[in-house]
Design a protein around this motif. Sequence first.
Motif, PDB file in Angstrom:
ATOM      1  N   GLY A  16       0.783  -1.237   0.000  1.00 26.11           N
ATOM      2  CA  GLY A  16       0.000   0.000   0.000  1.00 26.11           C
ATOM      3  C   GLY A  16       0.809   1.279   0.000  1.00 26.11           C
ATOM      4  N   CYS A  17       0.269   2.261   0.666  1.00 27.81           N
ATOM      5  CA  CYS A  17       0.845   3.600   0.707  1.00 27.81           C
ATOM      6  C   CYS A  17       2.072   3.618   1.634  1.00 27.81           C
ATOM      7  N   ASN A  20       1.525   2.281   5.050  1.00 26.12           N
ATOM      8  CA  ASN A  20       1.493   0.831   5.018  1.00 26.12           C
ATOM      9  C   ASN A  20       2.936   0.294   5.023  1.00 26.12           C
ATOM     10  N   THR A  52      -1.528  -5.654   3.510  1.00 25.55           N
ATOM     11  CA  THR A  52      -2.390  -5.388   2.350  1.00 25.55           C
ATOM     12  C   THR A  52      -2.915  -3.962   2.261  1.00 25.55           C
ATOM     13  N   CYS A  53      -3.443  -3.647   1.078  1.00 25.51           N
ATOM     14  CA  CYS A  53      -4.036  -2.339   0.797  1.00 25.51           C
ATOM     15  C   CYS A  53      -5.414  -2.532   0.179  1.00 25.51           C
ATOM     16  N   ILE A  55      -7.307   0.091  -1.125  1.00 22.08           N
ATOM     17  CA  ILE A  55      -7.724   1.356  -1.731  1.00 22.08           C
ATOM     18  C   ILE A  55      -8.417   1.166  -3.080  1.00 22.08           C
ATOM     19  N   CYS A  88      -4.869  -2.937   5.493  1.00 19.27           N
ATOM     20  CA  CYS A  88      -6.231  -2.409   5.392  1.00 19.27           C
ATOM     21  C   CYS A  88      -7.257  -3.423   4.921  1.00 19.27           C
ATOM     22  N   VAL A 170     -10.413   4.620   3.277  1.00 24.93           N
ATOM     23  CA  VAL A 170      -9.467   4.869   4.367  1.00 24.93           C
ATOM     24  C   VAL A 170     -10.139   5.220   5.711  1.00 24.93           C
ATOM     25  N   THR A 173     -10.935   1.896   7.161  1.00 23.22           N
ATOM     26  CA  THR A 173      -9.868   0.940   7.487  1.00 23.22           C
ATOM     27  C   THR A 173      -8.881   1.498   8.508  1.00 23.22           C
ATOM     28  N   ARG A 174      -8.762   2.818   8.560  1.00 27.43           N
ATOM     29  CA  ARG A 174      -7.763   3.413   9.454  1.00 27.43           C
ATOM     30  C   ARG A 174      -8.385   4.137  10.632  1.00 27.43           C
ATOM     31  N   GLN A 205      -2.305  10.121   6.809  1.00 25.03           N
ATOM     32  CA  GLN A 205      -3.322  10.153   5.754  1.00 25.03           C
ATOM     33  C   GLN A 205      -3.727  11.600   5.467  1.00 25.03           C
TER      34      GLN A 205
HETATM   35 FE1  F3S Z   1      -2.781   3.026   2.661  1.00 21.32          FE
HETATM   36 FE2  F3S Z   1      -4.064   1.328   1.105  1.00 21.32          FE
HETATM   37 FE3  F3S Z   1      -4.666   1.477   3.631  1.00 21.32          FE
HETATM   38  S1  F3S Z   1      -3.478   3.366   0.618  1.00 21.32           S
HETATM   39  S2  F3S Z   1      -4.213   3.555   4.252  1.00 21.32           S
HETATM   40  S3  F3S Z   1      -2.735   0.820   2.781  1.00 21.32           S
HETATM   41  S4  F3S Z   1      -6.073   1.206   2.004  1.00 21.32           S
END
Ligand code: F3S
Length: 447
Positions: A16-17, A20, A52-53, A55, A88, A170, A173-174, A205
């Motif tokens: 992810g970002c 992450n 994981t991500c 988004i 996430c 987000v 999930t966050r 974020q």
């Molecule tokens: Fe980042 Fe993906 Fe979660 S962009 S905040 S890892 S949904």
Amino acid sequence: MKPTNSPKTYRVKSFGCQMNVYDGERMADMLDKRGIVPAPEGEEADLVVLNTCHIREKAAEKVYSDIGRLTKAGRKAGKEPLIAVAGCIAQAEGEEIMSRSPAVSVVVGPQAYHRLPEMLDKAVQGERATDTDMPAIAKFAALPERTKRFPTAFLTVQEGCDKFCTYCVVPYTRGAEISRPFADLVDEAHRLAERGAREITLLGQNVNAWSGADAKGDSCGLDGLIRELAKIPELQRIRYTTSHPNDFYKGLVRCHAEVDKLMPYLHLPVQSGSDRVLKAMNRSHTADSYLRLLEEMRAARPDIALSGDFIVGFPGETDAEFEETLALVDEVGYAQAFSFKYSPRPGTPAATMDGQVPKEVMDERLQRLQAALNRDQLAFNEASVGKTCEVLVERKGKLAGQWLGKTPWLQSAWFEGEVAIGDLVEVELVEAGPNSLAGKLRETVVA
Ligand code: F3S
Ligand code: SAH
Ligand code: SF4
């Protein structure tokens, strides 16, 4: 599940970002502390953490194919790995993962991963464990010291989001926006600097929504934190990402004019150039207010490199509205940018809006947008040719004697010479490509 031997090797895969990625590093720190070691390149690990991500759909699908691949490889080798799903998707679809994938032993959300070691103990005994609690601050206090040495480091200062853009997962999930305390962050930054970090990127974020109380107890924003971190002698560069246009304020703009260590780069997502689309996205800024903010930023720091995020094909986006995005891009002249096709995400309001845009239309719009962004990125790089600037050496290049680093404007630059990772050196930029620049080392080692 059957009991199994304690894992000796691990691999953490982050999808992810940057936050992450930070989480992935911190999970690795915890596993290191347990005496589990990173699996050698090319070898299967005893424990795999899929960080994981959620988004976009593409990112989300990857986790199931990865689980499949890992179990197959494990069966072939006669030793199936322990699989932990973090990040996430774990937060959003933890139960589904557990029921769909019997090979998964641990599901742990992004606010609960400080409990990963205990969960692994259970998994070794054959018990599956899920933890998707959200005790945000507790996590940071419970994490071990950071031990790895890198010239660049991420430092999460803020987490979560209260903005609820209608397309985005987000906030779910966050969780809600929280800021880590000033003193904890100053302390973590000192430790990172002692361990070789020359550059720190402050993460959140909505990083510019960070707020806290400084050493004297006075309330302060991200600018106050940046000014404090700039006092750390070993630290040469400070960056922050991702900001939200609505959380900008004069003090932070001023910081770009006044704090030399704050690098001339701003990533400020806009998503669309159409006010109607922005409203439907619940962005609560307009194209014009965004452009005015960038003007202020350029007035404070004329050489600032600008970057943004874009979504094409948001439900109901017309051709004319998409043209407004292209017009905004032309007006800004981005140094870098990230653009995506809209991806409907479960549970978000936009997923059930009328006017979902056909895939072919999205493909075409994305191509046109990316052509414009690539053109501007190359133009920005070409305009840098002839400049001599500081480059922080991050790693060796592909060829012997070659080094790679970043300019203040976050461009990748490569050059040859006698330097070491972590040096801040003067480089003359001599040739520009779309994604990097070639440079000539000047003799001076700056730091
Ligand atoms: Fe980042 Fe993906 Fe979660 S962009 S905040 S890892 S949904
Ligand atoms: N908090 C940051 C970015 C978070 S996600 C911000 O608001 O700026 C990173 C980027 O992913 C977003 O800026 C957006 O461009 C993109 N994104 C988020 N949800 C998406 C979706 N459902 N479909 C396509 N792109 C999405
Ligand atoms: Fe998502 Fe919007 Fe929050 Fe960014 S500000 S994380 S795009 S809801």
